[in-house]
Scaffold this active site. Structure first.
Site, short mmCIF file in Angstrom:
data_model
loop_
_atom_site.label_atom_id
_atom_site.label_comp_id
_atom_site.label_asym_id
_atom_site.label_seq_id
_atom_site.Cartn_x
_atom_site.Cartn_y
_atom_site.Cartn_z
N HIS A 294 0.64 -1.35 0.01
CA HIS A 294 0.02 0.07 0.00
C HIS A 294 0.74 1.40 -0.03
CE1 HIS A 294 0.56 -0.02 4.58
NE2 HIS A 294 0.24 1.37 4.43
N ASP A 295 1.99 1.22 0.63
CA ASP A 295 2.86 2.51 0.48
C ASP A 295 3.90 2.52 -0.61
OD1 ASP A 295 1.57 3.89 2.52
OD2 ASP A 295 2.77 2.75 4.11
N GLU B 12 3.34 5.38 -3.25
CA GLU B 12 3.54 6.69 -2.62
C GLU B 12 4.86 7.14 -2.29
OE1 GLU B 12 0.29 7.78 -0.33
OE2 GLU B 12 1.45 8.66 1.16
N ASP B 13 5.61 5.98 -1.73
CA ASP B 13 7.00 6.28 -1.20
C ASP B 13 7.98 5.55 -1.83
OD1 ASP B 13 5.64 7.45 1.06
OD2 ASP B 13 5.56 5.81 2.17
N ASP C 244 -4.20 0.70 8.38
CA ASP C 244 -3.09 1.63 8.25
C ASP C 244 -3.46 2.52 9.29
OD1 ASP C 244 -1.02 2.90 6.80
OD2 ASP C 244 -2.23 4.32 5.92
#
Ligand code: ZN
Length: 182
Positions: free
Chosen positions: A60-61, A64-65, A121
């Site tokens: 999930h990250d 984004e990261d 999260d």
């Protein structure tokens, strides 16, 4: 691929992409501990066994990261996993306060899978704000973070009762701890 293989592949891929990343907190935990915690909460508290949701939780990250693209996730893990990950990915071209406001506004409109991931999260992040706060986060900033998480989660309610319940417990604990600080 069978279900477990896909989820393990996602764990391996996320671990590789998060190599060298650490959580913001004072414990300096390896970043991968966080997506593993999120997936574990969904499986073992939420009692969800959908491999696409669990795989997306692990990933999930990464968009984004880690600079991973939705297309790359689509190719490796399929369209459903990619759509969940993209649903929980903030648009980093926007200023931070706007991204935070959009999380509150978007929450009620997310798919079931994305809601469950976002809920787990927030449980993981609120726990960390208390157990391992970033050194430069004063009490006020932590109080504001917890309140913001409560506002996001109010739009996710009803997707998973067990995770809703755990979130409430974690927030109550966080507020007790924060009230002790002065
Ligand atoms: Zn996260």
């Amino acid at each position: 691929m069978n279900n477990l293989n896909k989820t393990l592949h996602a764990a391996r891929f996320a671990a590789e992409k998060h190599t060298g990343h650490f959580r913001k907190g004072s414990r300096r935990e390896p970043y991968i501990n966080h997506p593993i915690e999120v997936a574990n909460l969904i499986a073992n508290v939420g009692l969800v066994d959908d491999e696409d949701i669990l795989s997306a939780a692990l990933l999930h990250d990464t968009v984004e990261d880690c600079g991973v693209t939705g297309d790359e996730i689509n190719e490796k893990f399929g369209e459903t996993v990619a759509s969940y990950v993209l649903e929980v990915t903030d648009d980093k071209s926007l200023p931070k306060h706007q991204r935070k406001q959009l999380q509150i506004e978007h929450a009620p409109h997310l798919s079931y899978g994305a809601k469950v991931i976002k809920l787990a999260d927030k449980i993981s992040n609120v726990r960390d704000v208390i157990a391992s706060p970033a050194e430069d986060w004063d009490k006020q900033r932590r109080v504001e973070y917890v309140q913001w998480a409560v506002n996001v989660v109010s739009g996710l309610r009803g997707a998973n009762d067990q995770l809703d319940g755990l979130f409430d417990e974690v927030v109550a604990m966080a507020n007790d701890k924060l009230a002790e600080l002065d």
